[in-house]
Scaffold this motif. Structure first.
Motif, PDB file in Angstrom:
ATOM      1  N   UNK A   1      22.058 -39.326  37.455  1.00  0.00           N
ATOM      2  CA  UNK A   1      23.297 -39.135  36.702  1.00  0.00           C
ATOM      3  C   UNK A   1      24.496 -39.380  37.615  1.00  0.00           C
ATOM      4  N   UNK A   2      24.384 -38.901  38.855  1.00  0.00           N
ATOM      5  CA  UNK A   2      25.473 -39.112  39.807  1.00  0.00           C
ATOM      6  C   UNK A   2      25.689 -40.604  40.049  1.00  0.00           C
ATOM      7  N   UNK A   3      24.589 -41.345  40.231  1.00  0.00           N
ATOM      8  CA  UNK A   3      24.698 -42.799  40.424  1.00  0.00           C
ATOM      9  C   UNK A   3      25.379 -43.433  39.217  1.00  0.00           C
ATOM     10  N   UNK A   4      24.919 -43.048  38.016  1.00  0.00           N
ATOM     11  CA  UNK A   4      25.501 -43.636  36.807  1.00  0.00           C
ATOM     12  C   UNK A   4      26.983 -43.311  36.712  1.00  0.00           C
TER      13      UNK A   4
ATOM     14  N   UNK B   1      13.827 -36.980  32.833  1.00  0.00           N
ATOM     15  CA  UNK B   1      13.920 -37.969  33.904  1.00  0.00           C
ATOM     16  C   UNK B   1      13.811 -39.382  33.311  1.00  0.00           C
ATOM     17  N   UNK B   2      12.911 -39.540  32.349  1.00  0.00           N
ATOM     18  CA  UNK B   2      12.744 -40.849  31.708  1.00  0.00           C
ATOM     19  C   UNK B   2      14.037 -41.274  31.006  1.00  0.00           C
ATOM     20  N   UNK B   3      14.644 -40.336  30.301  1.00  0.00           N
ATOM     21  CA  UNK B   3      15.834 -40.665  29.515  1.00  0.00           C
ATOM     22  C   UNK B   3      16.946 -41.195  30.405  1.00  0.00           C
ATOM     23  N   UNK B   4      17.209 -40.505  31.515  1.00  0.00           N
ATOM     24  CA  UNK B   4      18.342 -40.948  32.334  1.00  0.00           C
ATOM     25  C   UNK B   4      18.028 -42.238  33.073  1.00  0.00           C
TER      26      UNK B   4
ATOM     27  N   UNK C   1      19.084 -43.306  27.300  1.00  0.00           N
ATOM     28  CA  UNK C   1      20.278 -42.597  27.750  1.00  0.00           C
ATOM     29  C   UNK C   1      21.229 -42.276  26.596  1.00  0.00           C
ATOM     30  N   UNK C   2      21.064 -42.983  25.493  1.00  0.00           N
ATOM     31  CA  UNK C   2      21.992 -42.766  24.371  1.00  0.00           C
ATOM     32  C   UNK C   2      21.966 -41.327  23.884  1.00  0.00           C
TER      33      UNK C   2
ATOM     34  N   UNK D   1      29.777 -48.352  26.955  1.00  0.00           N
ATOM     35  CA  UNK D   1      29.162 -49.103  25.856  1.00  0.00           C
ATOM     36  C   UNK D   1      27.804 -49.664  26.291  1.00  0.00           C
ATOM     37  N   UNK D   2      27.825 -50.329  27.457  1.00  0.00           N
ATOM     38  CA  UNK D   2      26.599 -50.996  27.912  1.00  0.00           C
ATOM     39  C   UNK D   2      25.493 -49.967  28.134  1.00  0.00           C
ATOM     40  N   UNK D   3      25.874 -48.833  28.743  1.00  0.00           N
ATOM     41  CA  UNK D   3      24.867 -47.831  29.069  1.00  0.00           C
ATOM     42  C   UNK D   3      24.348 -47.125  27.824  1.00  0.00           C
ATOM     43  N   UNK D   4      25.149 -47.135  26.756  1.00  0.00           N
ATOM     44  CA  UNK D   4      24.754 -46.392  25.556  1.00  0.00           C
ATOM     45  C   UNK D   4      23.818 -47.196  24.664  1.00  0.00           C
ATOM     46  N   UNK D   5      23.814 -48.513  24.826  1.00  0.00           N
ATOM     47  CA  UNK D   5      23.005 -49.351  23.925  1.00  0.00           C
ATOM     48  C   UNK D   5      21.556 -48.911  23.942  1.00  0.00           C
ATOM     49  N   UNK D   6      20.994 -48.737  22.743  1.00  0.00           N
ATOM     50  CA  UNK D   6      19.634 -48.233  22.607  1.00  0.00           C
ATOM     51  C   UNK D   6      18.669 -49.352  22.258  1.00  0.00           C
TER      52      UNK D   6
END
Lengths: 710, 275
Positions: A23-26, A223-226, A231-232, A288-293
């Motif tokens: 999460x910190x990296x993101x 852990x998988x989600x992040x 991530x959405x 936006x990019x990170x939220x795309x599912x």
């Protein structure tokens, strides 16, 4: 008990450590983006409302009933079953733990079990959808084509694991007597019945194993989600909260650099024009990019993708996301030495051009970038409010204004706009030709020596370039003029005082030219004192009503279909002639999706005697573009099949006598399509493409003439 | 095109002398220079009459710290650039096709042997006087450059009908084109489409057969000098645009034109035939 507590806490510490690092990296990657334009963080109340409706109400998801309902079940399952995680952790410390106050209530036990079952049903539905629409079966036409399929199945599998481990430990808890709910937990009771014959010791063990297993699965899932497109779960609420409201359609934003609008009359030295590199996007872009599912709803609607072009909004966003992640170490390195010490692959990623041929390392191929018709079908569908069109236009802006790299055939249109003020280069003297042959005089501003619009003039009729110059659109202008005259609505035109509104230039990315045209037009309109404007072109309509306020031009702009529908409803226009025609109506993107004018054209058609309206399969919000938007009208379409022919085939499928639309661009494209199909013998010779207003006029004329042959 | 702004590394671009009387819009060549200038600094467009250009540029260069002066590599440009470079004692690089900056150092690229060889130079002193011939456009646009163009539209009726037009184009030493519609119908190749978007032509003679003259077609032939149009519909918009309009069936008109041409090109008089 102690062992179970220690294992549980150890697992938690490890999982949270791993997740926190990611999460910190993101977060640091997100911070690389430019600041957003000011409006994003204002209007807290409507934004909170949007989150409620879109996240908790799942409004956009539910537009697709089956998949939407399944997602609704799983989403609410996650919310409700949060309670079971509390119970699970509690049970680590105290074997007979229950949530204080409500923790033994029947309704809560029932609700938890209800959602365990609902989530399982949702999972079954998701699996069925994924199997039925699998890219290996449907190929390109599958909305999942290009998505990460393995990761998606893994996520479904993990959710399934959460559910069965829940049932396992809850069932065992019932048998060991530590379950908080006496009644209500119907599914857990069934599990208990199955486990009961194993005996007390086995249930004791299963209870502990189940609790640890359940928490372990949840933590692994975290852990998988992040680390995945899932991530959405965490980002979607933020993405929706900071999205353009009510939707990222209609107006395009001006060019912003470092959160401030670029002033082209005095641009700052370091102003960034558009997006030339991934770090030029704002943090909202990166969000936006990170939220795309990767759900592919956008892809399923995209006219470019559906005609075998390389652009898919989903794949575009995924490419940008993957590039942002891969380039991040390069961007986060704080010195040249640190950069040089990075692995070869990361340095290579850092050197990739944002837009360039894929073969030469480009992230987004020019063919992808220039395939977009800006129809907004993707934005309309996206359940997490990604702003695809804005990102595409921002990348185009850099390509056009900085690199001067764009399809060269569009140069002709730009040159004509610059020099003659219309895309075809006819010049402003030609703008009055359409009025010839009308049975009354069209009032032209300035011809009577007036300096502002006279008080008796209700509407300024903005004819537009196509409406003044294109042969079909001229007919529309004449019809509208005749109808307004018939209804006694006083209107005036600017004649040679009009210039192109600049829509095509703006959507091509030539913002400078657009702003010149816009400022010129706003100046003219403000000088003549325009208040109410009627337009026939959907593109002019969008620009005048949504974009000119950015330049101090605030007018009440109506589309001719809105005005005519109102006049018909008020009885000022009475369609009387029975036309006896089968009609279909094509929603222009910039009238429909971008501006929500769906019903007025249909109301007009519905009021005409003898008109039988058949809708195309894709209509209203899901209408399929004619292929001319986003300045595509001015570019050649050489890849895949033609968008206009695809749409024409859909229109012809309704077996119409008349294909109607309400935008000159659409009419050009559909006329081309129909002519091609006629030539191929695939369309009856008497099918015609026409504007809604012409149909209305035919029903109103005292002596209806037979339609003149083309 | 670029308004005044605080200048970092100003790069002077001398407006192309071929700029027509329309002083507000630079020509294509000038705009290409501006785009290249943007890569190496802040472009500043200046416009002077040919006779005064050298003195004026030298004046600016003496007052301002310029990175480079870009001038189109044509007759006047060569003269002005030579003058400026000698008077300023500054380096001159001629016929440059590309510019860039590498670690603050100006890089020029010249092409020789028809673009097969590239010469890259680093320029270490300023201002550099550079004459530019930006990379020539792809040569696929022969139609766009042709002096004579013969084109057909839907009125031609068939792919076979186009052979008449092709013969005429051949006789006149010109290119064959078609309208958007005829291209869609497959009567002529797509790249022969004269339309907006499509090929924009500027021939001295344009012959349109069976072309009604849609707006997008008329937009693409706007710069044709003499337009001859043959169409059976007297109301066809192309006839209003044409210098010579013939209302008739091109299947009758064209053979007559071809016969006439054949007679004029090789009259039967024996003295014109070389022994």
């Amino acid at each position: 008990m102690l062992v179970r507590l220690i294992i549980g806490l150890a697992m938690t510490a490890v999982a949270f450590g791993l997740a926190a690092r990611r999460v910190l990296t993101l977060y640091r990657i997100g911070r690389l983006g430019q600041p957003v334009e000011p409006g994003r963080t204002r209007d807290v109340v409507p934004r909170a409302k949007a989150v409620l409706i879109e996240v908790f109400g799942q409004r956009k998801l539910l537009k697709w009933t089956g998949a939407g309902a399944a997602h609704f079940a799983v989403f609410w399952g996650f919310v409700i079953l949060g309670a079971t995680i509390v119970e699970g952790y509690g049970a680590l410390f105290q074997r007979n733990f229950h949530i204080p106050l409500i923790g033994t209530d029947t309704w809560l036990g029932f609700l938890e079990d209800l959602f365990i079952v609902a989530v399982l049903c949702g999972l079954a539905a998701f699996a069925a959808i994924r199997l039925r629409q699998s890219p290996s079966r449907e190929g390109r036409s599958s909305r999942f084509s290009g998505s990460h399929l393995g990761a998606a199945w893994l996520v479904l599998f993990m959710i399934f694991n959460v559910m069965w481990t829940l049932l396992l430990y809850r069932g065992a808890q019932i048998n060991t007597g530590y379950f908080p709910y006496k009644h209500g937990a119907f599914a857990s009771e069934i599990a208990a019945k199955i486990l009961h014959p194993l005996g007390h010791t086995a249930n004791d063990v299963l209870e502990t194993v189940g609790i640890l297993g359940s928490l372990g699965v949840v933590l692994a899932f975290l852990v998988l989600v992040v680390n995945s497109k899932h991530l959405h779960i965490f980002l979607a609420p933020f993405n929706i909260a900071f999205s353009r409201r009510p939707r990222a359609l209609g107006a395009l934003l001006p060019i912003y650099s470092e959160g401030k609008e670029v002033d082209f009359e005095d641009p700052g030295e370091d102003d960034k024009i558009g997006r030339g590199a991934i770090e030029d996007f704002t943090w909202k872009g990166l969000l936006d990019f990170a939220t795309c599912t990767e759900c592919g709803r956008c892809q399923s609607q995209c006219p470019a993708w559906n005609t075998e072009k390389p652009l898919s909004p989903k794949l575009l966003i995924m490419s940008l996301r993957d590039h942002a992640l891969a380039k991040a170490p390069y961007l986060l390195a704080d010195s040249d030495e640190a950069r040089a010490a990075l692995p070869e692959a990361v340095r290579a990623e850092g050197e990739r051009p944002l837009v360039g041929p894929i073969g030469e390392g480009g992230v987004i191929d020019p063919d992808v970038l220039w395939s977009c018709v800006t129809c907004g079908a993707c934005v309309e569908q996206c359940p997490v409010d990604i702003e695809h069109v804005d990102h595409i236009v921002d990348m185009r802006r850099y390509q056009v204004m900085i690199e001067s790299e764009f399809p060269h055939e569009a140069q002709g249109m730009l040159r004509n706009l610059e020099r003659k003020g219309d895309p075809w280069g006819r010049g402003n003297k030609a703008r009055l030709e359409w009025t010839q042959g009308l049975p009354f005089e069209v009032r032209v501003f300035g011809e009577g020596g007036e300096e502002t619009l006279p008080a008796d003039v209700e509407y300024l009729f903005w004819v537009g370039c196509a409406g003044s110059l294109d042969d079909n659109a001229k007919k529309t202008s004449r019809s509208v003029a005749e109808l307004l005259h018939e209804a006694g609505v006083e209107f005036m035109i600017l004649g040679s005082g009009e210039t192109c509104t600049g829509d095509a230039a703006r959507r091509l990315g030539q913002e400078l030219l657009f702003q010149e045209l816009a400022k010129q037009n706003v100046e003219t309109l403000n000088e003549v004192g325009a208040r109410k404007i009627v337009v026939t072109c959907a593109h002019c309509f969008n620009t005048l009503s949504n974009e000119y306020p950015q330049f101090g031009g605030n007018y009440e702009v109506v589309h001719h279909t809105e005005l005519l529908a109102k006049l018909v409803a008020e009885g000022e226009l009475r369609p009387v002639n029975d036309l006896d025609v089968a009609v279909t109506y094509h929603d222009p993107c910039y009238l429909g999706r971008h501006n929500r004018v769906f019903s007025p054209p249909r109301e007009i058609l519905g009021a005409i005697p003898g008109v039988r309206l058949t809708e195309m399969p894709r209509n209203k919000e899901r209408s399929f573009c004619c292929g001319a938007g986003g300045a595509r009208m001015w570019m050649e379409e050489t890849i895949g099949t033609r968008i206009n022919e695809t749409r024409t085939d859909e229109a012809l499928g309704t077996e119409p006598d008349l294909v109607t639309a309400a935008c000159p661009y659409c009419i050009v494209m559909l006329t081309d399509g129909v002519n091609t199909r006629k030539q191929e013998g695939k369309a009856p010779e008497d099918v015609r493409v026409t504007d809604v207003s012409e149909v209305l006029l035919r029903s109103i004329r005292k002596n209806p003439e037979p339609p003149t042959p083309e | 095109m670029f308004p005044p702004m605080p200048l970092a590394d100003p790069v002077l671009v001398l407006a192309d002398q071929a700029d027509d009387d329309d002083v507000t819009t630079p020509t294509q060549a000038t705009r290409e220079l501006l785009m290249l200038a943007r890569r190496i600094g802040t472009p500043v467009l200046v416009r002077f009459p040919v006779e005064q250009a050298a003195d004026a540029l030298i004046g600016i260069a003496e007052r301002t710290h310029l990175r480079a002066i870009l001038i189109t590599a044509d007759g006047h440009g060569e003269m002005i650039s030579a003058h400026v470079s000698v008077r300023l004692e500054s380096p001159i690089i001629t016929d440059v096709t590309d510019l860039s900056i590498d670690h603050g150092c100006l890089i020029t690229v010249q092409e020789s042997a028809h673009g097969t060889d590239h010469i890259t130079s680093e320029v270490h002193s300023a201002p550099a006087v550079i004459t530019m011939c930006p990379r020539p456009r792809r040569r696929a646009l022969v139609l766009a450059e042709a002096d004579v163009v013969v084109a057909g539209g839907r009125g031609v009726g068939s792919a076979e009908g186009f052979s008449l037009l092709a013969r005429l184009a051949n006789e006149l030493g010109g290119c064959l084109g078609c309208t958007h519609t005829a291209g869609e119908l497959g009567w002529a190749p797509r790249h022969a489409c004269i339309s907006l978007p499509g090929a924009q032509i500027k021939p001295r003679l344009y012959v349109a057969g069976g072309v009604s003259g849609s707006l997008r077609h008329r937009a693409a032939v706007r710069r044709a000098r003499t337009v001859v149009a043959i169409d059976s519909d007297p109301n066809a918009p192309i006839l209003r645009e044409a210098d010579f309009g013939i209302v008739g069936d091109l299947h009758q008109v064209l053979p007559a034109v071809l016969d006439e041409l054949a007679q004029r090109i090789s009259p039967n008089s024996p003295d014109s035939v070389e022994a």
